[in-house]
Scaffold this motif. Structure first.
Motif, PDB file in Angstrom:
ATOM      1  N   GLU A  51       0.863  -1.175   0.000  1.00  0.00           N
ATOM      2  CA  GLU A  51       0.000   0.000   0.000  1.00  0.00           C
ATOM      3  C   GLU A  51       0.904   1.230   0.000  1.00  0.00           C
ATOM      4  O   GLU A  51       1.763   1.374   0.863  1.00  0.00           O
ATOM      5  CB  GLU A  51      -0.914   0.005   1.224  1.00  0.00           C
ATOM      6  CG  GLU A  51      -1.836  -1.201   1.276  1.00  0.00           C
ATOM      7  CD  GLU A  51      -2.812  -1.171   2.441  1.00  0.00           C
ATOM      8  OE1 GLU A  51      -2.879  -0.145   3.164  1.00  0.00           O
ATOM      9  OE2 GLU A  51      -3.515  -2.178   2.623  1.00  0.00           O
ATOM     10  N   LEU A  52       0.689   2.087  -0.978  1.00  0.00           N
ATOM     11  CA  LEU A  52       1.526   3.278  -1.151  1.00  0.00           C
ATOM     12  C   LEU A  52       0.692   4.545  -1.107  1.00  0.00           C
ATOM     13  O   LEU A  52      -0.439   4.563  -1.592  1.00  0.00           O
ATOM     14  CB  LEU A  52       2.232   3.230  -2.508  1.00  0.00           C
ATOM     15  CG  LEU A  52       2.950   1.954  -2.899  1.00  0.00           C
ATOM     16  CD1 LEU A  52       3.423   2.044  -4.348  1.00  0.00           C
ATOM     17  CD2 LEU A  52       4.106   1.681  -1.966  1.00  0.00           C
ATOM     18  N   ALA A  53       1.269   5.602  -0.575  1.00  0.00           N
ATOM     19  CA  ALA A  53       0.702   6.943  -0.689  1.00  0.00           C
ATOM     20  C   ALA A  53       1.651   7.706  -1.600  1.00  0.00           C
ATOM     21  O   ALA A  53       2.760   8.064  -1.206  1.00  0.00           O
ATOM     22  CB  ALA A  53       0.599   7.617   0.681  1.00  0.00           C
ATOM     23  N   VAL A  54       1.220   7.889  -2.847  1.00  0.00           N
ATOM     24  CA  VAL A  54       2.045   8.561  -3.851  1.00  0.00           C
ATOM     25  C   VAL A  54       1.528   9.988  -4.015  1.00  0.00           C
ATOM     26  O   VAL A  54       0.341  10.209  -4.272  1.00  0.00           O
ATOM     27  CB  VAL A  54       2.002   7.813  -5.206  1.00  0.00           C
ATOM     28  CG1 VAL A  54       2.835   8.542  -6.243  1.00  0.00           C
ATOM     29  CG2 VAL A  54       2.473   6.381  -5.032  1.00  0.00           C
ATOM     30  N   GLY A  55       2.428  10.952  -3.856  1.00  0.00           N
ATOM     31  CA  GLY A  55       2.058  12.355  -3.992  1.00  0.00           C
ATOM     32  C   GLY A  55       1.905  12.763  -5.441  1.00  0.00           C
ATOM     33  O   GLY A  55       2.327  12.043  -6.355  1.00  0.00           O
ATOM     34  N   PRO A  56       1.302  13.926  -5.689  1.00  0.00           N
ATOM     35  CA  PRO A  56       1.116  14.420  -7.057  1.00  0.00           C
ATOM     36  C   PRO A  56       2.428  14.591  -7.815  1.00  0.00           C
ATOM     37  O   PRO A  56       2.453  14.531  -9.038  1.00  0.00           O
ATOM     38  CB  PRO A  56       0.426  15.775  -6.879  1.00  0.00           C
ATOM     39  CG  PRO A  56       0.039  15.873  -5.454  1.00  0.00           C
ATOM     40  CD  PRO A  56       0.781  14.835  -4.685  1.00  0.00           C
ATOM     41  N   ASP A  57       3.528  14.762  -7.078  1.00  0.00           N
ATOM     42  CA  ASP A  57       4.840  14.919  -7.717  1.00  0.00           C
ATOM     43  C   ASP A  57       5.519  13.586  -8.012  1.00  0.00           C
ATOM     44  O   ASP A  57       6.644  13.555  -8.493  1.00  0.00           O
ATOM     45  CB  ASP A  57       5.747  15.792  -6.853  1.00  0.00           C
ATOM     46  CG  ASP A  57       6.040  15.159  -5.495  1.00  0.00           C
ATOM     47  OD1 ASP A  57       5.404  14.136  -5.131  1.00  0.00           O
ATOM     48  OD2 ASP A  57       6.917  15.690  -4.774  1.00  0.00           O
ATOM     49  N   ARG A  90      11.015   8.388  -5.688  1.00  0.00           N
ATOM     50  CA  ARG A  90      10.053   8.712  -6.747  1.00  0.00           C
ATOM     51  C   ARG A  90       9.622   7.430  -7.456  1.00  0.00           C
ATOM     52  O   ARG A  90      10.350   6.446  -7.475  1.00  0.00           O
ATOM     53  CB  ARG A  90      10.664   9.699  -7.723  1.00  0.00           C
ATOM     54  CG  ARG A  90      11.007  11.037  -7.024  1.00  0.00           C
ATOM     55  CD  ARG A  90      11.519  12.084  -7.960  1.00  0.00           C
ATOM     56  NE  ARG A  90      10.659  12.327  -9.099  1.00  0.00           N
ATOM     57  CZ  ARG A  90       9.547  13.067  -9.069  1.00  0.00           C
ATOM     58  NH1 ARG A  90       9.158  13.625  -7.945  1.00  0.00           N
ATOM     59  NH2 ARG A  90       8.838  13.256 -10.172  1.00  0.00           N
ATOM     60  N   VAL A  91       8.441   7.472  -8.046  1.00  0.00           N
ATOM     61  CA  VAL A  91       7.925   6.325  -8.794  1.00  0.00           C
ATOM     62  C   VAL A  91       8.911   5.913  -9.886  1.00  0.00           C
ATOM     63  O   VAL A  91       9.101   4.720 -10.142  1.00  0.00           O
ATOM     64  CB  VAL A  91       6.521   6.628  -9.364  1.00  0.00           C
ATOM     65  CG1 VAL A  91       6.087   5.580 -10.362  1.00  0.00           C
ATOM     66  CG2 VAL A  91       5.501   6.741  -8.232  1.00  0.00           C
ATOM     67  N   ASP A  92       9.561   6.879 -10.510  1.00  0.00           N
ATOM     68  CA  ASP A  92      10.559   6.555 -11.535  1.00  0.00           C
ATOM     69  C   ASP A  92      11.702   5.712 -10.973  1.00  0.00           C
ATOM     70  O   ASP A  92      12.261   4.866 -11.671  1.00  0.00           O
ATOM     71  CB  ASP A  92      11.116   7.823 -12.175  1.00  0.00           C
ATOM     72  CG  ASP A  92      10.107   8.507 -13.078  1.00  0.00           C
ATOM     73  OD1 ASP A  92       9.141   7.843 -13.511  1.00  0.00           O
ATOM     74  OD2 ASP A  92      10.276   9.710 -13.343  1.00  0.00           O
TER      75      ASP A  92
END
Length: 139
Positions: A47-53, A84-86
């Motif tokens: 479970e991840l909380a990914v920000g808009p950035d 970061r997702v990248d």
């Protein structure tokens, strides 16, 4: 691998298994995925909380299984939190095995790589505020 180094890896693995980093539920998850290893029954949920950035602001795992799958999930969540997702996309199976450290047989590598596979899928699995898959999520 020298015996001393092998013992250090074993202790690190046991530490992550017995006192895992961020085991539980992410309070404001934006991305969720769960999968299993049918060969041994290990199950891992990320479970991840990914920000808009694109920053992974928070990351949790849960699951059941062997020491290897659960310890590697803990190690991976600890490493990826704040990244970061990248960075996740570039993190390879070989990187995961190196993070784990200890040498593993091919069958045990599958246990170690289960959390990595789940994380790779989680970044493509957005959920709504109730934890349900969003209709715009890729299938």
């Amino acid at each position: 691998m020298p015996l001393e180094e092998d013992e250090l890896y074993q202790q690190r693995i046991l530490d992550h298994y017995e006192e895992p980093f961020h085991r539980g539920s992410c309070p404001h998850a934006t991305h969720v995925h769960e999968d299993d290893n049918p060969m041994c029954g290990d199950v891992v949920r990320m479970e991840l909380a990914v920000g808009p950035d694109g920053t992974i602001r928070d990351a949790y795992f849960n699951g059941e299984g062997c020491c290897i799958s659960q310890a590697s999930a803990s190690m991976l969540v600890e490493k990826m939190r704040g990244r970061r997702v990248d960075d996740v996309k570039r993190f390879t199976a070989e990187d995961m095995l190196a993070l784990f450290g200890a040498r593993l047989t091919p069958n045990r590598q599958k246990c170690c790589l289960l959390p990595w596979r789940v994380l790779q899928s989680a970044i493509y699995s957005p959920v709504d505020g109730n934890g349900n898959a969003r209709p715009d999520a890729p299938k």
